[in-house]
Scaffold this active site. Structure first.
Site, short mmCIF file in Angstrom:
data_model
loop_
_atom_site.label_atom_id
_atom_site.label_comp_id
_atom_site.label_asym_id
_atom_site.label_seq_id
_atom_site.Cartn_x
_atom_site.Cartn_y
_atom_site.Cartn_z
N CYS A 2 45.82 41.87 52.93
CA CYS A 2 46.75 41.54 54.00
C CYS A 2 47.18 42.83 54.70
CB CYS A 2 48.00 40.82 53.54
SG CYS A 2 47.71 39.36 52.57
N ARG A 27 41.56 44.44 55.94
CA ARG A 27 42.34 44.21 54.71
C ARG A 27 42.47 42.73 54.36
NH1 ARG A 27 45.63 48.68 53.16
NH2 ARG A 27 46.76 47.19 51.89
N TRP A 74 45.16 37.61 53.66
CA TRP A 74 44.17 37.24 52.63
C TRP A 74 44.93 36.31 51.69
CZ3 TRP A 74 43.59 37.62 47.32
CH2 TRP A 74 42.29 37.42 46.82
N ASN A 98 53.06 41.19 52.15
CA ASN A 98 51.84 41.43 51.34
C ASN A 98 52.27 41.39 49.89
OD1 ASN A 98 50.51 42.00 53.67
ND2 ASN A 98 50.32 44.20 53.31
N GLY A 99 51.46 40.78 49.04
CA GLY A 99 51.79 40.77 47.61
C GLY A 99 52.05 39.36 47.12
N GLU A 483 25.82 48.46 40.78
CA GLU A 483 26.33 48.69 42.13
C GLU A 483 25.43 48.01 43.17
OE1 GLU A 483 28.74 49.40 43.75
OE2 GLU A 483 28.07 50.14 45.69
N LYS A 487 26.61 45.13 45.77
CA LYS A 487 26.49 45.30 47.23
C LYS A 487 25.77 44.11 47.83
CE LYS A 487 28.53 47.59 47.71
NZ LYS A 487 29.67 48.32 47.43
N GLU A 490 27.94 40.67 47.51
CA GLU A 490 29.15 40.52 48.34
C GLU A 490 28.83 40.46 49.83
OE1 GLU A 490 32.07 43.66 47.90
OE2 GLU A 490 30.55 45.20 47.89
N HIS A 506 16.93 40.05 26.03
CA HIS A 506 17.90 39.51 25.06
C HIS A 506 18.58 38.24 25.59
CE1 HIS A 506 17.37 42.82 22.31
NE2 HIS A 506 17.38 43.63 23.35
N LYS A 602 39.55 44.37 51.88
CA LYS A 602 39.17 45.75 51.58
C LYS A 602 39.93 46.31 50.38
CE LYS A 602 37.07 49.67 52.32
NZ LYS A 602 35.69 49.73 51.84
O1 M6R Z 1 39.88 50.84 46.91
P1 M6R Z 1 39.22 50.79 45.57
O2 M6R Z 1 38.12 51.80 45.44
O3 M6R Z 1 40.19 50.90 44.42
O4 M6R Z 1 38.56 49.36 45.49
C1 M6R Z 1 37.91 48.93 44.34
C2 M6R Z 1 37.15 47.64 44.59
O5 M6R Z 1 38.02 46.63 45.00
C3 M6R Z 1 36.06 47.82 45.65
O6 M6R Z 1 35.17 48.84 45.29
C4 M6R Z 1 35.29 46.52 45.84
O7 M6R Z 1 34.57 46.22 44.69
C5 M6R Z 1 34.37 46.58 47.06
N1 M6R Z 1 34.30 45.28 47.66
C6 M6R Z 1 32.97 47.01 46.70
O8 M6R Z 1 32.13 47.07 47.79
#
Ligand code: M6R
Length: 607
Positions: A2, A27, A74, A98-99, A483, A487, A490, A506, A602
């Site tokens: 948010c 955000r 969000w 926010n929160g 990773e 990527k 998402e 396994h 974000k």
């Molecule tokens: O701002 P941060 O690095 O703490 O965020 C951590 C994760 O929320 C962030 O890396 C998230 O997994 C992204 N969507 C990855 O692309």
């Protein structure tokens, strides 16, 4: 998670709020709203969906409105809808939040007995009513917000306006960021300094528990004990260029292509090749303290946790008297973990605002552990709360999927490991190969972007229709597989799993048939043959294998992407560039919202 904006001044509040919301939209983006006022006449605009939906609603009759607040959401409580969008209005009070207010149900019951009724499913509307119920007693907004917050359990960043008080926006924070921009005869509010760029570079970072009254003439702050606090105004440097797409179609691909530059910024002044020098200015640790470290917790979430894991594989290679625990913050915070003697905790976060990571930081501080941060966002909560650390200086990362952040996080952590190892006696002969490769890395990344972009684009076109995939790798390529899988999933919404290559047999190999493709990362080293065996096992079951490798050996796979590089140790970061481009192009081919994937935001400032 948010975004909040606010303004009190003499200019057109609607356009200032909308510009800020567009900048903050990364955000959260499932609904948005603003409210502005002229002589108590409120103009409340709210939409389901993106901020762009508000642009067309703005009308000339409120051009002179010079105070207001706005929000891009969000969803936590209640579905994304206009009804649940912020600002919420109850009585005289308009509020954005926010929160999460954890005790909102209890507060709601009490307020219902006082005659309040609710139209949304949100905790925010309850908080709005709570403030209104107190405000009605003596019409003092600053006092009413403070009093209400004493009754609240949870996390919040809020901005509040009363429709019969056109001179004040009251803001507060606890566990959710809020920054106040100080201008000439005007004051700006935002949950993230990026929304203030172009308006002012003079800012006050509100601390947890503080409440502030923002007027045209200045800012008054008090702490959670209602004691006046002298606000500290800081100057922030923010590059507006970094917030633009620079001719790219999306921020994601722009940020992938930023990496030679962003990584150079991470390295600048820290790796000085012609002097065989490594230095990190902000650790606030003496050589003796570095020497004493025996145990490191590296705490992070998502991509930052994979960067941490990858870095720990590197650090373990040269710091052999140190045990490293790379831990996911949302798990660590509820574990009853032991802290061995001589422990150090490092918190890795692009945004510096991730709630789970912050909770672990608080816990570690309480236990007396020295805490360092590896953070991108200057002035963020983690950066401010740690004892020392490393800014990665990667520049604003706008796309929700983190790319350049990952690369710089790995490198910053490895740098820390090397500085620590040097304090422990690692010789310059052993450090020099790292210095050489780190120094060359930005150029090597540029070469991959230059030579592989078209090939990867075509590869993505050929595999975009699949719905299942595995990413596999061994040793340091395992965190890379995790990773890469994150990527792709998402951005493309394909079902993807990252696995250690040797672990497939396994259990997970039971899934494989010709509906799957596998991305296998393979280094030309002593594990090459073992990785080949894993690939053959997958192919024997109908899986379509894409190998990303630096080897020139013959490889039997459906597709092979070969990376030519003189690097030996940091080739995985080159493989990762291929993986980032692949995820980007698959997402584009599938017609997805690349920079703002569904259900995500974000920075995750709620638990
Ligand atoms: O701002 P941060 O690095 O703490 O965020 C951590 C994760 O929320 C962030 O890396 C998230 O997994 C992204 N969507 C990855 O692309």
């Amino acid at each position: 998670m948010c975004g909040i904006v606010g303004y009190v001044g003499s200019k057109n509040a609607q356009s200032i709020l909308l510009e800020g919301l567009h900048r903050l939209e990364y955000r959260g983006y499932d609904s948005a709203g603003i409210v502005t006022f002229q002589d108590g006449d409120a103009c409340l605009l709210r939409v389901k969906g993106k901020v762009a939906g508000l642009d067309s609603l703005v009308n000339d009759s409120h051009r002179d409105d010079s105070i207001g607040i706005g929000h891009t959401r969000w969803a936590t409580h209640g579905e994304p809808s206009e009804r649940n969008a912020h600002p919420h209005n109850v009585g005289d009070i308009f509020l954005v939040h926010n929160g999460i207010i954890e005790n909102y149900k209890d507060l709601k019951s009490v307020l219902e007995t006082r005659g309040y009724s609710f139209v949304s499913e949100t905790d925010t509307e309850v908080l709005t009513a709570l403030v209104d119920s107190i405000y009605q007693q003596d019409k003092n907004l600053f006092a009413a917000v403070s009093e209400a917050l004493h009754m609240v359990v949870g996390a919040y960043g809020i901005a509040v306006v009363a429709k019969d008080n056109m001179d004040e926006v009251v803001v507060a924070r606890s566990g959710s960021p809020l920054v106040i921009g100080v201008g000439e005869g005007e004051t700006f509010i935002a949950s993230d300094p990026s929304a203030l760029v172009g308006n002012t570079n003079q800012v006050i970072f509100l601390k947890d528990g503080e409440v502030a009254k923002c007027t045209r003439d200045g800012v008054t702050v008090k702490d959670s004990a209602d004691q006046a606090v002298e606000p500290i105004v800081e100057t922030i440097e923010m590059d507006i260029q970094a917030m633009q797409k620079k001719g790219f179609d999306h921020f994601l691909v722009k940020e992938i292509f930023d990496q030679p530059e962003s990584l150079s910024a991470t390295l600048a002044g820290r790796v000085v090749k012609d002097q065989d020098l490594l230095r990190l200015g902000g650790l606030n640790m003496s050589e003796e303290e570095l020497r004493a470290v025996k145990h490191i917790f590296i705490v992070a979430c998502g991509t930052a946790s994979y960067a941490s894991m990858m870095a720990s594989y590197y650090i373990e290679r040269f710091a052999d008297d140190v045990v490293i625990d790379t831990v996911v913050a949302s798990e660590l915070r509820y574990r009853s973990f032991n802290v061995p003697e001589n422990s150090l905790a490092i918190f890795v976060s692009q945004s510096g605002e991730t709630a789970d990571t912050i909770a672990c930081l608080k816990e570690m501080k309480q236990r007396g552990v020295r805490c360092l941060g590896v953070v991108n966002a200057v002035g963020s909560t983690i950066a401010r709360e740690v004892d020392g650390g490393i800014y990665i200086h990667a520049g604003a990362e706008i796309s929700v999927a983190s790319t350049k952040g990952f690369t710089s996080q790995v490198v910053a952590l490895v740098l820390f490991g090397l500085v620590m190892a040097q304090a422990k006696g690692m010789s310059i002969e052993d450090v020099r190969p790292y210095i050489d490769e780190l120094d060359a890395l930005p150029e090597e990344i540029a070469a991959v972007l230059d030579t592989k972009n078209e090939e990867v684009k075509q590869l993505a076109a050929d595999y975009s229709q699949y719905e299942h995939a595995f990413y596999i790798g061994r040793d340091i390529l395992y965190p890379l597989a995790l990773e890469g899988a994150l990527k792709l999933k998402e951005t493309s919404y394909i079902h993807v799993e990252g696995q250690p290559a040797g672990e497939l047999k396994h259990g997970s190999i039971a899934l494989i048939d010709d509906r799957f493709f596998e991305v296998a990362f393979v280094m030309d080293n002593e594990l090459f043959e073992k990785s080949m065996s894993n690939i053959i096992e997958v192919q024997a079951r109908g899986g379509h294998v894409i190998v990303v490798t630096n080897s020139s050996r013959e490889i039997e796979a459906e597709r092979v992407v070969r990376i030519e590089s003189r690097l030996k140790m940091f080739t995985p970061l080159l493989f990762n560039v291929v993986s980032q481009l692949f995820a980007y192009y698959v997402a584009v081919n599938r017609g997805n919202d690349v920079d703002q994937p569904r259900n995500l935001a974000k920075s995750v400032t709620v638990e």
